[in-house]
Scaffold this motif. Structure first.
Motif, PDB file in Angstrom:
ATOM      1  N   LYS A  87      27.252  90.913  89.503  1.00 43.25           N
ATOM      2  CA  LYS A  87      27.086  92.013  88.533  1.00 43.25           C
ATOM      3  C   LYS A  87      28.382  92.251  87.745  1.00 43.25           C
ATOM      4  O   LYS A  87      28.354  92.498  86.530  1.00 43.25           O
ATOM      5  CB  LYS A  87      26.685  93.288  89.268  1.00 43.25           C
ATOM      6  N   ALA A  88      29.532  92.188  88.429  1.00 40.74           N
ATOM      7  CA  ALA A  88      30.805  92.391  87.723  1.00 40.74           C
ATOM      8  C   ALA A  88      31.040  91.301  86.688  1.00 40.74           C
ATOM      9  O   ALA A  88      31.522  91.560  85.577  1.00 40.74           O
ATOM     10  CB  ALA A  88      31.946  92.416  88.743  1.00 40.74           C
ATOM     11  N   SER A  89      30.681  90.069  87.040  1.00 38.35           N
ATOM     12  CA  SER A  89      30.840  88.967  86.086  1.00 38.35           C
ATOM     13  C   SER A  89      29.956  89.178  84.865  1.00 38.35           C
ATOM     14  O   SER A  89      30.378  88.936  83.719  1.00 38.35           O
ATOM     15  CB  SER A  89      30.518  87.638  86.772  1.00 38.35           C
ATOM     16  N   ALA A  90      28.723  89.659  85.101  1.00 41.34           N
ATOM     17  CA  ALA A  90      27.819  89.912  83.973  1.00 41.34           C
ATOM     18  C   ALA A  90      28.349  91.029  83.088  1.00 41.34           C
ATOM     19  O   ALA A  90      28.288  90.959  81.847  1.00 41.34           O
ATOM     20  CB  ALA A  90      26.424  90.258  84.506  1.00 41.34           C
ATOM     21  N   ALA A  91      28.902  92.113  83.732  1.00 41.06           N
ATOM     22  CA  ALA A  91      29.443  93.218  82.943  1.00 41.06           C
ATOM     23  C   ALA A  91      30.645  92.771  82.115  1.00 41.06           C
ATOM     24  O   ALA A  91      30.799  93.158  80.946  1.00 41.06           O
ATOM     25  CB  ALA A  91      29.841  94.372  83.877  1.00 41.06           C
ATOM     26  N   ALA A  92      31.514  91.970  82.708  1.00 43.84           N
ATOM     27  CA  ALA A  92      32.674  91.480  81.962  1.00 43.84           C
ATOM     28  C   ALA A  92      32.240  90.611  80.788  1.00 43.84           C
ATOM     29  O   ALA A  92      32.810  90.685  79.694  1.00 43.84           O
ATOM     30  CB  ALA A  92      33.589  90.697  82.898  1.00 43.84           C
ATOM     31  N   GLU A  93      31.202  89.792  81.037  1.00 42.11           N
ATOM     32  CA  GLU A  93      30.707  88.947  79.938  1.00 42.11           C
ATOM     33  C   GLU A  93      30.121  89.799  78.818  1.00 42.11           C
ATOM     34  O   GLU A  93      30.347  89.532  77.629  1.00 42.11           O
ATOM     35  CB  GLU A  93      29.666  87.979  80.493  1.00 42.11           C
ATOM     36  N   SER A  94      29.380  90.884  79.168  1.00 42.43           N
ATOM     37  CA  SER A  94      28.809  91.788  78.143  1.00 42.43           C
ATOM     38  C   SER A  94      29.916  92.493  77.371  1.00 42.43           C
ATOM     39  O   SER A  94      29.847  92.652  76.142  1.00 42.43           O
ATOM     40  CB  SER A  94      27.891  92.815  78.808  1.00 42.43           C
ATOM     41  N   ALA A  95      30.985  92.943  78.092  1.00 47.25           N
ATOM     42  CA  ALA A  95      32.090  93.619  77.406  1.00 47.25           C
ATOM     43  C   ALA A  95      32.785  92.667  76.430  1.00 47.25           C
ATOM     44  O   ALA A  95      33.168  93.061  75.318  1.00 47.25           O
ATOM     45  CB  ALA A  95      33.085  94.149  78.441  1.00 47.25           C
ATOM     46  N   ALA A  96      32.939  91.435  76.837  1.00 49.75           N
ATOM     47  CA  ALA A  96      33.567  90.470  75.937  1.00 49.75           C
ATOM     48  C   ALA A  96      32.721  90.246  74.689  1.00 49.75           C
ATOM     49  O   ALA A  96      33.241  90.160  73.561  1.00 49.75           O
ATOM     50  CB  ALA A  96      33.803  89.162  76.677  1.00 49.75           C
ATOM     51  N   GLN A  97      31.397  90.158  74.884  1.00 49.51           N
ATOM     52  CA  GLN A  97      30.510  89.977  73.720  1.00 49.51           C
ATOM     53  C   GLN A  97      30.570  91.190  72.793  1.00 49.51           C
ATOM     54  O   GLN A  97      30.591  91.064  71.559  1.00 49.51           O
ATOM     55  CB  GLN A  97      29.084  89.734  74.203  1.00 49.51           C
ATOM     56  N   ALA A  98      30.613  92.441  73.404  1.00 49.21           N
ATOM     57  CA  ALA A  98      30.687  93.652  72.575  1.00 49.21           C
ATOM     58  C   ALA A  98      31.990  93.707  71.800  1.00 49.21           C
ATOM     59  O   ALA A  98      32.041  94.101  70.618  1.00 49.21           O
ATOM     60  CB  ALA A  98      30.538  94.894  73.467  1.00 49.21           C
ATOM     61  N   GLY A  99      33.112  93.345  72.436  1.00 50.60           N
ATOM     62  CA  GLY A  99      34.398  93.335  71.722  1.00 50.60           C
ATOM     63  C   GLY A  99      34.396  92.354  70.569  1.00 50.60           C
ATOM     64  O   GLY A  99      34.931  92.640  69.491  1.00 50.60           O
ATOM     65  N   ALA A 100      33.802  91.174  70.793  1.00 45.91           N
ATOM     66  CA  ALA A 100      33.739  90.184  69.714  1.00 45.91           C
ATOM     67  C   ALA A 100      32.903  90.700  68.550  1.00 45.91           C
ATOM     68  O   ALA A 100      33.254  90.515  67.360  1.00 45.91           O
ATOM     69  CB  ALA A 100      33.166  88.882  70.253  1.00 45.91           C
ATOM     70  N   ALA A 101      31.769  91.412  68.882  1.00 38.63           N
ATOM     71  CA  ALA A 101      30.925  91.968  67.808  1.00 38.63           C
ATOM     72  C   ALA A 101      31.660  93.047  67.037  1.00 38.63           C
ATOM     73  O   ALA A 101      31.582  93.131  65.787  1.00 38.63           O
ATOM     74  CB  ALA A 101      29.631  92.522  68.418  1.00 38.63           C
ATOM     75  N   ALA A 102      32.435  93.908  67.776  1.00 38.22           N
ATOM     76  CA  ALA A 102      33.186  94.973  67.077  1.00 38.22           C
ATOM     77  C   ALA A 102      34.254  94.386  66.161  1.00 38.22           C
ATOM     78  O   ALA A 102      34.468  94.860  65.039  1.00 38.22           O
ATOM     79  CB  ALA A 102      33.812  95.900  68.127  1.00 38.22           C
TER      80      ALA A 102
ATOM     81  N   ASP B  87      34.060  99.635  71.223  1.00 39.61           N
ATOM     82  CA  ASP B  87      35.366  99.303  71.806  1.00 39.61           C
ATOM     83  C   ASP B  87      35.620 100.114  73.059  1.00 39.61           C
ATOM     84  O   ASP B  87      36.178  99.615  74.052  1.00 39.61           O
ATOM     85  CB  ASP B  87      36.468  99.570  70.771  1.00 39.61           C
ATOM     86  N   SER B  88      35.227 101.421  73.023  1.00 45.78           N
ATOM     87  CA  SER B  88      35.430 102.264  74.208  1.00 45.78           C
ATOM     88  C   SER B  88      34.613 101.759  75.398  1.00 45.78           C
ATOM     89  O   SER B  88      35.095 101.714  76.543  1.00 45.78           O
ATOM     90  CB  SER B  88      35.045 103.710  73.877  1.00 45.78           C
ATOM     91  N   ASN B  89      33.354 101.355  75.118  1.00 47.08           N
ATOM     92  CA  ASN B  89      32.509 100.821  76.200  1.00 47.08           C
ATOM     93  C   ASN B  89      33.082  99.523  76.784  1.00 47.08           C
ATOM     94  O   ASN B  89      33.052  99.289  78.005  1.00 47.08           O
ATOM     95  CB  ASN B  89      31.100 100.569  75.682  1.00 47.08           C
ATOM     96  N   ALA B  90      33.603  98.667  75.920  1.00 47.71           N
ATOM     97  CA  ALA B  90      34.181  97.411  76.398  1.00 47.71           C
ATOM     98  C   ALA B  90      35.395  97.669  77.276  1.00 47.71           C
ATOM     99  O   ALA B  90      35.602  97.026  78.315  1.00 47.71           O
ATOM    100  CB  ALA B  90      34.557  96.526  75.207  1.00 47.71           C
ATOM    101  N   ALA B  91      36.242  98.678  76.866  1.00 42.76           N
ATOM    102  CA  ALA B  91      37.423  99.003  77.674  1.00 42.76           C
ATOM    103  C   ALA B  91      37.013  99.544  79.032  1.00 42.76           C
ATOM    104  O   ALA B  91      37.611  99.209  80.068  1.00 42.76           O
ATOM    105  CB  ALA B  91      38.293 100.020  76.920  1.00 42.76           C
ATOM    106  N   ALA B  92      35.966 100.396  79.058  1.00 41.67           N
ATOM    107  CA  ALA B  92      35.500 100.941  80.338  1.00 41.67           C
ATOM    108  C   ALA B  92      34.946  99.831  81.237  1.00 41.67           C
ATOM    109  O   ALA B  92      35.157  99.830  82.466  1.00 41.67           O
ATOM    110  CB  ALA B  92      34.424 102.008  80.074  1.00 41.67           C
ATOM    111  N   ALA B  93      34.219  98.880  80.631  1.00 35.26           N
ATOM    112  CA  ALA B  93      33.671  97.775  81.425  1.00 35.26           C
ATOM    113  C   ALA B  93      34.792  96.917  82.007  1.00 35.26           C
ATOM    114  O   ALA B  93      34.732  96.493  83.165  1.00 35.26           O
ATOM    115  CB  ALA B  93      32.748  96.916  80.553  1.00 35.26           C
TER     116      ALA B  93
END
Length: 682
Positions: free
Chosen positions: A421-436, A472-478
């Protein structure tokens, strides 16, 4: 000695060659010819072939050709192995007799194998039964048979008619019956029955005895070596070293007739008319050479006061009366070899004189025994003391606590799920940062391209900017949650490693406990060796306890199937006792040695003061005493001192002795080292 060899070729030629090497003259008169049998080869499958005669090899030509590459052929001798090798079989040569072949199969094949025993129609070999007793499944294929000839061979008829034969060898009941039948047809039945017969077994002797044969000697074992050994007894049986022919009874001389002339044997007397004693046996004749010795009670020397040149009458050397003659005849007959089933004389056990000890020796032995007993008691008290019990209880409590702590921790499966689950969350945060980042770049481009955008567009741009900031805030929290989860996982892994290390250290036995466990295992293995039980699991436990592999090598031959018991070794010894006694006795060079050899069947003769410890003739008796006292190592040493002709047929017995002696020595060494380690650990 001229010996009739009646077996078929080429076995007859091989037997003749052996007889010539032994100083005898063979007369080849084969009564049979070898022809293929009508029985087809069994279907199988089989693991190996067993061949005891080269006559069986031609029948293998009609066997499946796949056998030649797949099945090893265990052969009794080199001639059989060479014949099988020419057909393409992979051979195993015993280079000996039946016992050597049995030992070779036991050494090369594991138990429970499917064996095909290729034999002839008139088979008198118990090898299949012995192989079944060893745990193998044996199928007997009757591949050839011996066809009888129509008339007695000319060579046999000539020697029977002229009275030139001294013995006949028989290898089967059919051979004996055919010989009597053909001799009867040729009109030579009387000469055939008067001829001494040497047979391989009591079953073969039965038709000869029933027909009225005068002398029948039976081999001690159903093999050719024992048959030829029985043939060697024939001269001693008939004349104790003299000519094999008997002297006819001389009639009373008439008055005025030369007594010496009347005592000459008649060469025209038929074999059936030869003289026999009350028991039907031929009385022995001993030719004695005169020697200068002190006169005895039965001496024929003239008394000292007799005039010179005076000789006693011939009647003075005879027994004094009929009773003495009868006793002398019975005594001479008692030492003759047994003609039916041979039985060896068993001497009664000799009691060793009891040694008496003085009072100082008894007192010293008592003090030493008391000291040893006190040491053993103290050692037992230390092994079962309160300190060890408390230590074991403390270790058990610590182990239970560690197990409870391990149970309270999350399982490895749960930790792996959280990691995923942590790996999936980190991958989602990385995708969100790239989109931002992509959105911010696009906004900057739009701002440059349209500086005069309307207020509505500005509001839309502000909304997009707010959403980008929120992403960006969500990615930092993740990312923060992922870092915290990784830290917790690392701490949990360290705690698990520490718990595993503590558990392993708690479960490791102490040196004292390890030595005690080895002593217990050594005692169990010693009992298993004595009772013949397998002990493979105990050997595995010793290996797991740190015993080197070279110390356990002595147990490999007997651990899986068990060692031979004392009773089994005694039974095997009794089967070879006669062979050992015969081969251990020194060769007889004269009539005195022969008389002493015959007397040794009843009593043991040695010089005064000689205990027999270095006498080769006492090796069998000392070996039996060692087996009776369960001293297997001494018995193995004595077997190795036997002459080569005695050791070769008893190789399987010697191997069993050496294997058990080696196993007993190895386990004694392990127990001794464990006791020493236990003392040093205390």
């Amino acid at each position: 000695m001229r010996v009739l060899v009646l077996r078929p070729q080429p076995d007859a030629e091989r037997t003749a060659r052996v007889l010539r090497e032994r100083g005898q003259e063979p007369v080849l008169a084969p009564l049979f010819t070898i022809v293929p049998g009508a029985e087809t080869p069994p279907e199988g499958p089989f693991d190996a072939l067993v061949l005891t005669s080269a006559n069986a090899v031609p029948a293998l030509a009609k066997a499946p050709r796949a056998w030649r590459k797949a099945l090893p052929a265990f052969c009794v001798g080199t001639r059989t192995a060479d014949a099988a090798g020419k057909l393409g079989f992979s051979t195993r040569d015993a280079k000996g007799n039946r016992a050597d072949l049995l030992a070779l199969i036991a050494d090369k094949l594991p138990p429970a194998q499917k064996l095909l025993f290729v034999a002839g129609q008139d088979r008198h070999d118990d090898l299949p039964e012995q192989l079944r007793a060893a745990g193998h499944a044996v199928t007997v294929w009757t591949a050839y048979e011996a066809k009888a000839v129509d008339e007695l061979p000319q060579a046999a008829a000539d020697v029977l008619r002229g009275g030139d034969a001294d013995a006949a060898l028989h290898y089967s009941p059919r051979s004996a019956q055919t010989f009597l039948s053909l001799a009867r047809t040729a009109g030579l039945a009387e000469q055939a029955l008067a001829l001494p017969q040497v047979v391989l077994s009591a079953e073969i002797a039965a038709p000869l005895i029933s027909a009225g044969a005068g002398t029948v000697l039976v081999a001690e074992h159903a093999e050719e070596a024992a048959l030829l050994a029985a043939l060697d007894h024939l001269p001693a049986r008939i004349l104790l070293g003299g000519d094999a022919r008997e002297e006819p009874a001389a009639p009373e001389p008439a008055a005025g007739t030369d007594k010496d002339a009347m005592s000459e044997p008649s060469s025209e007397q038929s074999p059936a008319a030869r003289r026999r004693s009350r028991s039907g046996r031929t009385p022995p004749t001993i030719e004695l050479a005169p020697q200068a010795e002190a006169p005895s009670e039965t001496s024929t020397e003239p008394p000292a006061d007799a005039p010179a040149g005076t000789a006693l009458p011939e009647d003075a050397a005879a027994p004094r009366n009929a009773a003495e003659a009868e006793r002398a005849e019975s005594a001479a007959e008692a030492v003759l070899p047994t003609e039916a089933l041979p039985q060896e004389f068993e001497p009664p056990p000799v009691r060793e004189p009891q040694r008496r000890f003085g009072l100082p020796a008894i007192a010293l032995a008592g003090l030493a025994g008391g000291a040893v007993g006190a040491g053993l008691v103290l050692l037992g008290l230390r092994l079962a003391g309160q300190d060890d019990a408390a230590r074991f209880a403390e270790l058990s409590q610590r182990l239970e606590t560690l197990q409870a702590q391990s149970a309270a921790l999350p399982s490895r499966a749960a930790l792996e799920a959280v990691d995923r689950k942590a790996s999936a969350a980190a991958e989602s945060a990385a995708q969100a940062g790239a989109a931002a980042q992509s959105n911010a770049t696009r906004l900057a481009d739009l701002a440059k391209a349209a500086p005069s955008a309307a207020s509505g567009d500005a509001a839309a741009l502000a909304g997009v900017t707010e959403r980008v900031a929120q992403a960006d805030s969500n990615a930092a929290a993740a990312r923060s949650a992922t870092a915290e989860l990784e830290r917790r996982l690392g701490e949990t892994g360290q705690r698990l490693a520490a718990i595993e290390t503590s558990t392993k250290n708690a479960l490791l036995p102490s040196r004292q406990a390890l030595a005690a466990a080895r002593i217990v295992l050594a005692e169990r293995i010693r009992d298993a060796i004595a009772s013949g039980r397998p002990f493979q699991q105990d050997i595995a436990a010793l290996a797991a306890g740190g015993i080197p592999a070279e110390q356990l090598a002595a147990f490999e031959p007997v651990a899986a199937r068990g060692a031979a018991t004392r009773e089994a070794l005694l039974a095997q010894f009794r089967g070879h006792r006669a062979l050992f006694a015969r081969e251990s006795a020194p060769p007889a060079s004269g009539w005195q040695d022969k008389l002493l050899g015959l007397a040794s069947r009843i009593v043991t003769i040695r010089p005064v003061g000689d205990t027999g410890a270095n006498d080769p003739a006492t090796l069998p008796l000392r070996m039996e005493n060692a087996l009776t006292q369960n001293d297997i190592a001494a018995a193995a040493t004595l077997w190795a001192q036997l002459p080569e002709p005695a050791r070769r047929p008893s190789e399987a017995f010697g191997t069993a002795l050496k294997q058990r002696a080696a196993a007993e020595a190895a386990i004694a060494g392990i127990a001794r080292d464990a006791v020493a380690a236990l003392g040093s650990a205390g």
